[in-house]
Design a protein around this motif. Structure first.
Motif, mmCIF file in Angstrom:
data_model
loop_
_atom_site.group_PDB
_atom_site.id
_atom_site.type_symbol
_atom_site.label_atom_id
_atom_site.label_comp_id
_atom_site.label_asym_id
_atom_site.label_seq_id
_atom_site.Cartn_x
_atom_site.Cartn_y
_atom_site.Cartn_z
ATOM 1 N N MET A 370 0.802 -1.215 0.000
ATOM 2 C CA MET A 370 0.000 0.000 0.000
ATOM 3 C C MET A 370 0.838 1.270 0.000
ATOM 4 O O MET A 370 0.464 2.265 -0.624
ATOM 5 N N SER A 371 1.998 1.254 0.704
ATOM 6 C CA SER A 371 2.784 2.489 0.793
ATOM 7 C C SER A 371 4.124 2.416 0.074
ATOM 8 O O SER A 371 4.803 3.432 -0.052
ATOM 9 N N GLY A 372 4.535 1.213 -0.395
ATOM 10 C CA GLY A 372 5.737 1.111 -1.216
ATOM 11 C C GLY A 372 7.044 1.051 -0.459
ATOM 12 O O GLY A 372 8.108 1.231 -1.053
ATOM 13 N N TYR A 373 7.040 0.773 0.826
ATOM 14 C CA TYR A 373 8.272 0.677 1.608
ATOM 15 C C TYR A 373 8.616 -0.796 1.817
ATOM 16 O O TYR A 373 7.884 -1.518 2.490
ATOM 17 N N VAL A 374 9.730 -1.226 1.238
ATOM 18 C CA VAL A 374 10.131 -2.629 1.314
ATOM 19 C C VAL A 374 10.864 -2.878 2.627
ATOM 20 O O VAL A 374 11.881 -2.240 2.914
ATOM 21 N N SER A 375 10.342 -3.786 3.431
ATOM 22 C CA SER A 375 10.969 -4.126 4.704
ATOM 23 C C SER A 375 11.453 -5.566 4.671
ATOM 24 O O SER A 375 10.699 -6.473 4.327
ATOM 25 N N VAL A 376 12.717 -5.759 5.041
ATOM 26 C CA VAL A 376 13.246 -7.110 5.227
ATOM 27 C C VAL A 376 13.672 -7.290 6.683
ATOM 28 O O VAL A 376 14.647 -7.968 6.981
ATOM 29 N N GLY A 377 12.890 -6.662 7.588
ATOM 30 C CA GLY A 377 13.168 -6.805 9.006
ATOM 31 C C GLY A 377 11.951 -7.135 9.832
ATOM 32 O O GLY A 377 12.007 -7.103 11.062
ATOM 33 N N ASN A 378 10.820 -7.459 9.169
ATOM 34 C CA ASN A 378 9.587 -7.703 9.915
ATOM 35 C C ASN A 378 9.614 -8.978 10.741
ATOM 36 O O ASN A 378 8.778 -9.168 11.618
ATOM 37 N N GLY A 379 10.570 -9.855 10.471
ATOM 38 C CA GLY A 379 10.707 -11.037 11.309
ATOM 39 C C GLY A 379 11.020 -10.664 12.752
ATOM 40 O O GLY A 379 10.559 -11.319 13.699
ATOM 41 N N VAL A 430 15.938 1.897 2.117
ATOM 42 C CA VAL A 430 14.896 1.506 3.066
ATOM 43 C C VAL A 430 15.017 0.019 3.384
ATOM 44 O O VAL A 430 14.976 -0.397 4.547
ATOM 45 N N ALA A 431 15.158 -0.796 2.336
ATOM 46 C CA ALA A 431 15.258 -2.240 2.541
ATOM 47 C C ALA A 431 16.472 -2.585 3.401
ATOM 48 O O ALA A 431 16.399 -3.412 4.319
ATOM 49 N N LEU A 432 17.625 -1.949 3.109
ATOM 50 C CA LEU A 432 18.828 -2.278 3.854
ATOM 51 C C LEU A 432 18.779 -1.747 5.288
ATOM 52 O O LEU A 432 19.330 -2.352 6.206
ATOM 53 N N ALA A 433 18.102 -0.610 5.491
ATOM 54 C CA ALA A 433 17.949 -0.104 6.857
ATOM 55 C C ALA A 433 17.053 -1.018 7.687
ATOM 56 O O ALA A 433 17.340 -1.294 8.859
ATOM 57 N N LEU A 561 16.080 -14.714 8.005
ATOM 58 C CA LEU A 561 15.408 -15.529 6.986
ATOM 59 C C LEU A 561 13.893 -15.472 7.153
ATOM 60 O O LEU A 561 13.150 -15.613 6.178
ATOM 61 N N PHE A 562 13.415 -15.276 8.384
ATOM 62 C CA PHE A 562 11.981 -15.131 8.600
ATOM 63 C C PHE A 562 11.453 -13.903 7.873
ATOM 64 O O PHE A 562 10.366 -13.922 7.296
ATOM 65 N N SER A 563 12.223 -12.827 7.925
ATOM 66 C CA SER A 563 11.810 -11.599 7.240
ATOM 67 C C SER A 563 11.749 -11.813 5.730
ATOM 68 O O SER A 563 10.818 -11.349 5.066
ATOM 69 N N PHE A 564 12.739 -12.515 5.186
ATOM 70 C CA PHE A 564 12.725 -12.812 3.762
ATOM 71 C C PHE A 564 11.523 -13.682 3.400
ATOM 72 O O PHE A 564 10.905 -13.505 2.344
#
Length: 645
Positions: A370-379, A430-433, A561-564
């Motif tokens: 919805m907002s376009g911010y890629v997160s790879v830390g939600n795990g 954003v993704a790397l942060a 890996l959970f975030s991925f």
């Protein structure tokens, strides 16, 4: 002072390794605009090729390195062929996930070809130290520094004076302008991937010599450190990559020597976050990219959206079939009823876990879709909910009616903390942060022993008990599954509320292009904060149910890996569709169970399926029955005129 100098030299040695990995990352990103998550696995593969050359084929170390160099270059060119060339004009997020899939496949391939166990790496300088007055220096550290300095000198001369180096620098600065001036950017791109492979081989040798052993799982940690070093120095700056690696290594070494080895990684990723907050472009980076569509640079249609291709077309969005929320909730309810009352205990538990991950994945539907911010830390946010549930139930004994709102509040606070370092960033940064934030969250769970019990985890988490039932649990076989699906339905209803009115329209404007949204009068910051808080709440709810279902939580349950996996779920299902999160979550949890008889090939199959989905179903499973792309809808005037803060 003696200890300080020795720690400083040790930090420069490991920092040299990080600099080599960061150089591979910065080279590929600078020219191809691709976040190559396989760079760490290339280092691992290079180390194994050298080890195989010496231990299995009887080659001397220098000959084994040359053989590994050729093999690593071939691997890098295959990554370019599959993740960049074959995927064509896929969305910006596609190479990120496809290189991640290739990284998993490369790691598993090494396990199958050789062994999953660590092996000793040949080091002719092991155990040798040199004395200079009261100081003692390991010969291995000095050799690593000397090799790195010699390589940097040769590499600098190559970039500065050779035709190939000038082509690479021109393509990195502006590929379109370079083509107009007659520079062949295609060979330059192939060259940077080949160089990244060579850097993988060199990094593998240095890593093996430093630690004197290697294993197939070492690729991801070194990849993360390389990405952190590149971000600290400047995401597309080659001198910045070297400086970032050395700074990172020195800070790690000093932290290990004066604070404790358990805090080395926390210090490293905290340094990354500090640089991102105070100087988002990195120590030697430039702000120029921010005015040219974020990390994408100057394209035909500049955009900050990671869901768009190089022409600005949102390929992961426009093919998604619009499925009404009532159908999504109705189908979810039907699956939940069948899983709770009509299936055996095994598959009922599998679908319950699918509902748990679908709940957490819905957070990425809001944040990324919805907002376009890629997160790879939600795990890590999922871990926040799990540990909150574990601590509240085991120490306070609260019923479910109090655990649920407590987890929501804690998840909201975690989302607010997650959002703060991100607000000034865009594109790949954003993704790397978020990746750094996810790693910090995991490391806190691992090292905050008085609170989390560290690696031992927290057990004895009882079934959800309800005050309305007099402190008793639900007493039927599929009770846990039913509760998991009930929480999933609650999360779907929250998404439904966000999809209504001007809030959804402004989310869409920010997703398509934050720069344009700001120019249109939509103040993006409060909407981004809302998206992060909502995403964190849903991830925490998923973590809460994970803790209840497993009756045990530990840091290893929330590795990066959970975030991925969560991001893969929403991409596979349909990144902007709540139905896609449900379908992707349940499908990707059920798939490993269906492949249980082929466990050794599971990651290879999983990676192949992910790449095929990226290529042929960029809008996810929800596009299967939707044959044509819809024309982009014009933004509604209400979204801009509202301009709500």
């Amino acid at each position: 002072m003696v200890v300080l100098i020795e720690q400083f030299i040790n930090g420069l040695a490991i920092g040299s390794v990080y600099a080599i990995v960061a150089l591979g990352f910065a080279l590929v990103f600078g020219v191809a605009k691709v976040v190559n998550f396989a760079q760490g696995s290339q280092v691992m593969a290079g180390a194994y090729l050298v080890w195989a050359g010496t231990a299995l084929w009887g080659l001397p170390l220098w000959a084994a390195f040359l053989a590994a160099l050729a093999g690593s270059v071939l691997i890098a060119l295959l990554i370019d062929l599959i993740a960049v060339e074959w995927l064509g004009d896929s969305a910006e997020i596609a190479p990120l996930l496809s290189t991640l899939a290739l990284s998993f496949m490369l790691d598993q391939g090494v396990r199958l070809i050789w062994s999953p166990d660590p092996v000793a790496f040949p080091n002719p300088f092991a155990g040798i130290s040199l004395q200079a007055g009261p100081l003692y220096f390991g010969a291995t550290d000095l050799v690593i520094l000397a090799v790195t300095l010699a390589f940097m000198a040769v590499f600098s001369l190559l970039l500065k004076f050779s035709w190939l180096g000038r082509s690479i620098r021109a393509a990195a600065q502006d590929a379109v302008a370079a083509q107009q001036m007659g520079v062949r950017t295609g060979p330059a791109k192939l060259a940077v991937f080949a160089l990244s492979g060579g850097l993988g081989a060199l990094g593998g040798v240095l890593v093996g010599m430093y630690f004197q052993q290697i294993d197939p799982s070492m690729g991801l940690p070194f990849g993360l450190k390389g990405f952190a070093a590149a971000m600290v120095g400047g995401v597309a700056s080659l001198p910045g990559a070297v400086l970032g690696g050395l700074v990172l290594g020195v800070f790690e070494s000093l932290a290990g020597g004066y604070i404790g080895s358990a805090y080395r990684d926390i210090v490293a990723f905290s340094l990354l976050l500090l640089v991102l907050v105070l100087r988002p472009q990195g120590l030697l980076g430039s702000r120029a990219l921010q005015g040219l569509g974020g990390s994408r640079g100057a394209g035909a249609i500049p955009t900050t959206s990671p869901l768009a291709d190089n022409s600005g077309f949102p390929v992961t969005v426009m093919g998604t079939r619009p499925i009404p929320m009532r159908w999504t909730m109705g189908l979810t309810l039907l699956i939940g009823l069948l899983a709770s009352f009509a299936m055996d205990g095994y598959w009922s538990g599998v679908l319950a876990q699918g509902a748990i991950f679908a709940t957490a994945a819905l957070g990425l539907t809001v944040l990324t879709g919805m907002s376009g911010y890629v997160s790879v830390g939600n795990g890590a946010l999922m871990g926040v909910g799990a540990y909150a549930c574990a601590l509240i139930t085991t120490r306070l004994g609260w019923p479910f009616e109090l655990v649920l709102p407590s987890v929501i509040v804690i998840g909201a606070l975690a989302g607010l903390l997650f959002a703060y370092p991100i607000l000034k960033l865009s594109g790949h940064m954003v993704a790397l942060a978020t990746l750094a934030l996810g790693q910090i969250g995991y490391l806190v769970m691992l090292n905050a022993i008085p609170l989390t019990r560290g690696p031992m985890g927290i057990g004895g988490i009882g079934e959800p008990r309800f005050a309305l039932l007099g402190g008793r649990a639900l007493e039927f076989p599929g009770a846990m599954t039913a509760l998991c699906f009930a929480v999933l339905l609650l999360a779907l209803y929250l998404v439904h509320l966000l999809q209504r009115g001007h809030l959804s329209m402004n989310f869409q404007l920010i997703r398509e292009d934050r720069l344009a949204a700001d120019a249109y009068g939509v103040h993006a910051t409060p909407y981004v904060v809302i998206a992060f808080i909502t995403s964190s709440i849903m991830a925490s709810l998923g973590g809460m149910m994970f803790a209840y279902q497993q009756a045990y939580v530990s840091p290893d349950s929330f590795l990066i890996l959970f975030s991925f996996l969560l991001l893969t779920m929403v991409l596979a299902g349909g990144i902007v569709s709540p139905f896609g999160a449900v379908a992707g979550g349940i499908a990707l949890i059920a798939l490993p169970e269906l492949l249980r008889g082929h466990a050794e090939y599971r990651e290879l199959i999983y990676g192949t399926v992910l790449i095929l989905i990226i290529k042929f179903l960029p809008s996810g499973l929800t596009s299967l029955s939707f044959g044509r792309r819809r024309a982009p809808a014009a933004p509604a005037p209400a979204a801009g005129t509202g301009g709500t803060p």
